[in-house]
Design a protein around this motif. Structure first.
Motif, PDB file in Angstrom:
ATOM      1  N   VAL A  51       0.851  -1.196   0.000  1.00 46.72           N
ATOM      2  CA  VAL A  51       0.000   0.000   0.000  1.00 46.72           C
ATOM      3  C   VAL A  51       0.884   1.243   0.000  1.00 46.72           C
ATOM      4  N   TRP A  85      -5.014   6.157  -0.518  1.00 46.67           N
ATOM      5  CA  TRP A  85      -4.194   4.962  -0.489  1.00 46.67           C
ATOM      6  C   TRP A  85      -4.308   4.240  -1.821  1.00 46.67           C
ATOM      7  N   VAL A  87      -4.095   0.811  -3.271  1.00 45.51           N
ATOM      8  CA  VAL A  87      -4.159  -0.546  -2.734  1.00 45.51           C
ATOM      9  C   VAL A  87      -4.187  -1.520  -3.919  1.00 45.51           C
ATOM     10  N   ASP A  92      -9.028   1.000  -3.765  1.00 48.21           N
ATOM     11  CA  ASP A  92      -8.281   2.107  -3.165  1.00 48.21           C
ATOM     12  C   ASP A  92      -9.079   2.720  -2.019  1.00 48.21           C
ATOM     13  N   ILE A 130      -7.486  -4.261   2.655  1.00 42.95           N
ATOM     14  CA  ILE A 130      -6.288  -3.870   1.911  1.00 42.95           C
ATOM     15  C   ILE A 130      -5.690  -5.041   1.132  1.00 42.95           C
TER      16      ILE A 130
END
Length: 190
Positions: A51, A85, A87, A92, A130
């Protein structure tokens, strides 16, 4: 928040290391920290599922120090963050939050200031997964942070720093694996 107690020792060690620097100018209580709104850009990475995080922070600092010593002062800083973020193995994530930072500062001869900082803040995440095998289980998270940096320029307008951040829901909901970020940031007060 189990990492917070070990962070206290790390902050004391950082303060001792910063205290070894010579050429310090003593400050009086009248020499308060710079005030006004500043903007900060963050970039961070996490080894959890690769990440990556980019954030924008609006921050401000309390005018007078909370404590003023011969060479050190303790200040209070407030930050509102919005971060995105990336991911790779899931959707995301957008992060929003607030953090109050305690900063232990040491003004240097000239215009520079070195500091150590720590905070326990709150975060709200748009999604909680995640990776297929790493759910954060709740959108609400606590944000434990510790860092160090250097502030310079006219009236301390520029800052460069590093932070270690741990997000966790403190056991509100299981599982609670959390996620850690190592971040660098640049801040400027206009």
């Amino acid at each position: 928040m189990s990492t917070f107690s070990s962070w206290g020792g790390a902050l004391l060690l950082a303060g001792a290391l910063l205290g070894a620097h010579s050429g310090v100018s003593a400050q009086t209580p009248a020499q308060a920290a710079p005030q006004g709104l500043d903007w900060q850009l963050n970039y961070g990475t996490s080894s959890s599922a690769s990440v990556k995080k980019v954030g924008v922070i609006a921050g401000w600092q309390r005018g007078a120090p909370l404590w003023q010593g011969e060479q050190w002062r303790l200040t209070l800083r407030h930050e509102l963050e919005v971060a995105f973020w990336r991911v790779p193995k899931a959707q995301d994530i957008v992060e929003a939050g607030y953090s109050p930072f305690l900063r232990l500062e040491r003004p240097l001869q000239g215009s520079g200031v070195v500091f150590g900082e720590f905070s326990i803040g709150v975060r709200l995440l748009s999604h909680t997964r995640i990776s297929p095998d790493h759910p954060l289980s709740s959108a609400f998270q606590f944000s434990d942070q510790i860092g160090a940096g250097y502030q310079w320029g006219p009236q301390g307008r520029s800052t460069l720093g590093v932070r270690y951040t741990h997000l966790s829901n403190a056991g509100i909901k299981k599982p609670n694996p959390g996620i850690n970020f190592t971040q660098v940031y640049y801040r400027h007060r206009f």
